[in-house]
Design an enzyme around this catalytic site. Sequence first.
Site, PDB file in Angstrom:
ATOM      1  CE  LYS A   9      24.833  -1.962  32.621  1.00 54.29           C
ATOM      2  NZ  LYS A   9      23.547  -2.395  32.018  1.00 54.29           N
ATOM      3  CE1 TYR A  49      25.632  -6.881  29.981  1.00 57.32           C
ATOM      4  CE2 TYR A  49      26.598  -5.077  28.757  1.00 57.32           C
ATOM      5  CZ  TYR A  49      25.923  -5.548  29.868  1.00 57.32           C
ATOM      6  OH  TYR A  49      25.542  -4.676  30.868  1.00 57.32           O
ATOM      7  CG  ASN A 112      20.256  -1.112  33.122  1.00 56.36           C
ATOM      8  OD1 ASN A 112      21.425  -0.925  32.776  1.00 56.36           O
ATOM      9  ND2 ASN A 112      19.673  -2.296  33.055  1.00 56.36           N
ATOM     10  CG  HIS A 115      27.180  -5.856  34.766  1.00 58.94           C
ATOM     11  ND1 HIS A 115      26.383  -6.774  34.129  1.00 58.94           N
ATOM     12  CD2 HIS A 115      28.198  -6.567  35.321  1.00 58.94           C
ATOM     13  CE1 HIS A 115      26.914  -7.991  34.277  1.00 58.94           C
ATOM     14  NE2 HIS A 115      28.018  -7.879  34.987  1.00 58.94           N
ATOM     15  CD  GLU A 126      29.783 -10.799  34.429  1.00 60.44           C
ATOM     16  OE1 GLU A 126      28.852 -11.095  33.665  1.00 60.44           O
ATOM     17  OE2 GLU A 126      29.602 -10.201  35.513  1.00 60.44           O
TER      18      GLU A 126
HETATM   19  P1  ATP Z   1      23.356  -6.432  33.682  1.00 57.58           P
HETATM   20  O1  ATP Z   1      23.867  -7.709  33.046  1.00 57.58           O
HETATM   21  O2  ATP Z   1      23.767  -5.187  32.919  1.00 57.58           O
HETATM   22  O3  ATP Z   1      23.637  -6.377  35.140  1.00 57.58           O
HETATM   23  P2  ATP Z   1      20.787  -7.604  33.971  1.00 57.58           P
HETATM   24  O4  ATP Z   1      21.533  -8.815  34.391  1.00 57.58           O
HETATM   25  O5  ATP Z   1      19.786  -7.025  34.919  1.00 57.58           O
HETATM   26  O6  ATP Z   1      21.765  -6.423  33.572  1.00 57.58           O
HETATM   27  P3  ATP Z   1      20.563  -8.722  31.333  1.00 57.58           P
HETATM   28  O7  ATP Z   1      19.436  -9.546  30.874  1.00 57.58           O
HETATM   29  O8  ATP Z   1      21.865  -9.387  31.626  1.00 57.58           O
HETATM   30  O9  ATP Z   1      20.060  -7.865  32.590  1.00 57.58           O
HETATM   31  O10 ATP Z   1      20.772  -7.583  30.240  1.00 57.58           O
HETATM   32  C1  ATP Z   1      22.007  -6.898  30.164  1.00 57.58           C
HETATM   33  C2  ATP Z   1      21.739  -5.457  29.814  1.00 57.58           C
HETATM   34  O11 ATP Z   1      21.152  -5.393  28.524  1.00 57.58           O
HETATM   35  C3  ATP Z   1      20.731  -4.754  30.711  1.00 57.58           C
HETATM   36  O12 ATP Z   1      21.299  -4.240  31.878  1.00 57.58           O
HETATM   37  C4  ATP Z   1      20.253  -3.638  29.817  1.00 57.58           C
HETATM   38  O13 ATP Z   1      21.152  -2.540  29.836  1.00 57.58           O
HETATM   39  C5  ATP Z   1      20.295  -4.285  28.449  1.00 57.58           C
HETATM   40  N1  ATP Z   1      18.967  -4.752  28.081  1.00 57.58           N
HETATM   41  C6  ATP Z   1      18.305  -5.812  28.585  1.00 57.58           C
HETATM   42  N2  ATP Z   1      17.098  -5.954  28.020  1.00 57.58           N
HETATM   43  C7  ATP Z   1      16.989  -4.943  27.121  1.00 57.58           C
HETATM   44  C8  ATP Z   1      15.999  -4.519  26.208  1.00 57.58           C
HETATM   45  N3  ATP Z   1      14.841  -5.166  26.102  1.00 57.58           N
HETATM   46  N4  ATP Z   1      16.250  -3.426  25.446  1.00 57.58           N
HETATM   47  C9  ATP Z   1      17.401  -2.769  25.539  1.00 57.58           C
HETATM   48  N5  ATP Z   1      18.412  -3.106  26.379  1.00 57.58           N
HETATM   49  C10 ATP Z   1      18.195  -4.171  27.153  1.00 57.58           C
HETATM   50 MG    MG Z   2      23.094  -9.623  33.245  1.00 61.55          MG
END
Ligand code: ATP
Ligand code: MG
Length: 137
Positions: A9, A49, A112, A115, A126
């Site tokens: 990211k 997303y 974080n 992805h 994706e």
């Molecule tokens: P990614 O899809 O980015 O790999 P993930 O699968 O671990 O992450 P998801 O639940 O898909 O987690 O959430 C997508 C992204 O949304 C997270 O990586 C994070 O950047 C953001 N995110 C998730 N939860 C929160 C939250 N509570 N507050 C802010 N941002 C969040």
């Molecule tokens: Mg995810």
Amino acid sequence: MERTFIAIKPDGVQRGLISEIVSRFERKGFKLVAIKLVVPSKEFAQKHYHDLKERPFFSGLCDFLSSGPVLAMVWEGEGVIKYGRKLIGATDPQKSEPGTIRGDLAVVVGRNIIHGSDGPETAKDEIALWFQPKELV
Ligand code: ATP
Ligand code: MG
């Protein structure tokens, strides 16, 4: 062979973490089959997303993903979808184990750095969203 979509990211790219992250996937033994730098539009980020569109952080998340260059990649290997998520660590870096990418290199959930697709269907969708078939080697 199994494939997954991995993206560094904008925060990870801006912090200079590309080689650190790519090398972890390489050292594990996964094979890089596509890679490019992209600045996604907000509309594109919303597509990526779309599963999270009801969440309160959706708009901020899409603004962030479209805020700068993203390193989009496809990695291939046995079990790469699940094991890639293991290398990445838990969504919230406060809960990611040390030794994982987020555990070692990130602090807050909104930044974080990486992805990874969460299953075979999302991996397929994706990869198709971010890459044309001819971009995969
Ligand atoms: P990614 O899809 O980015 O790999 P993930 O699968 O671990 O992450 P998801 O639940 O898909 O987690 O959430 C997508 C992204 O949304 C997270 O990586 C994070 O950047 C953001 N995110 C998730 N939860 C929160 C939250 N509570 N507050 C802010 N941002 C969040
Ligand atoms: Mg995810």
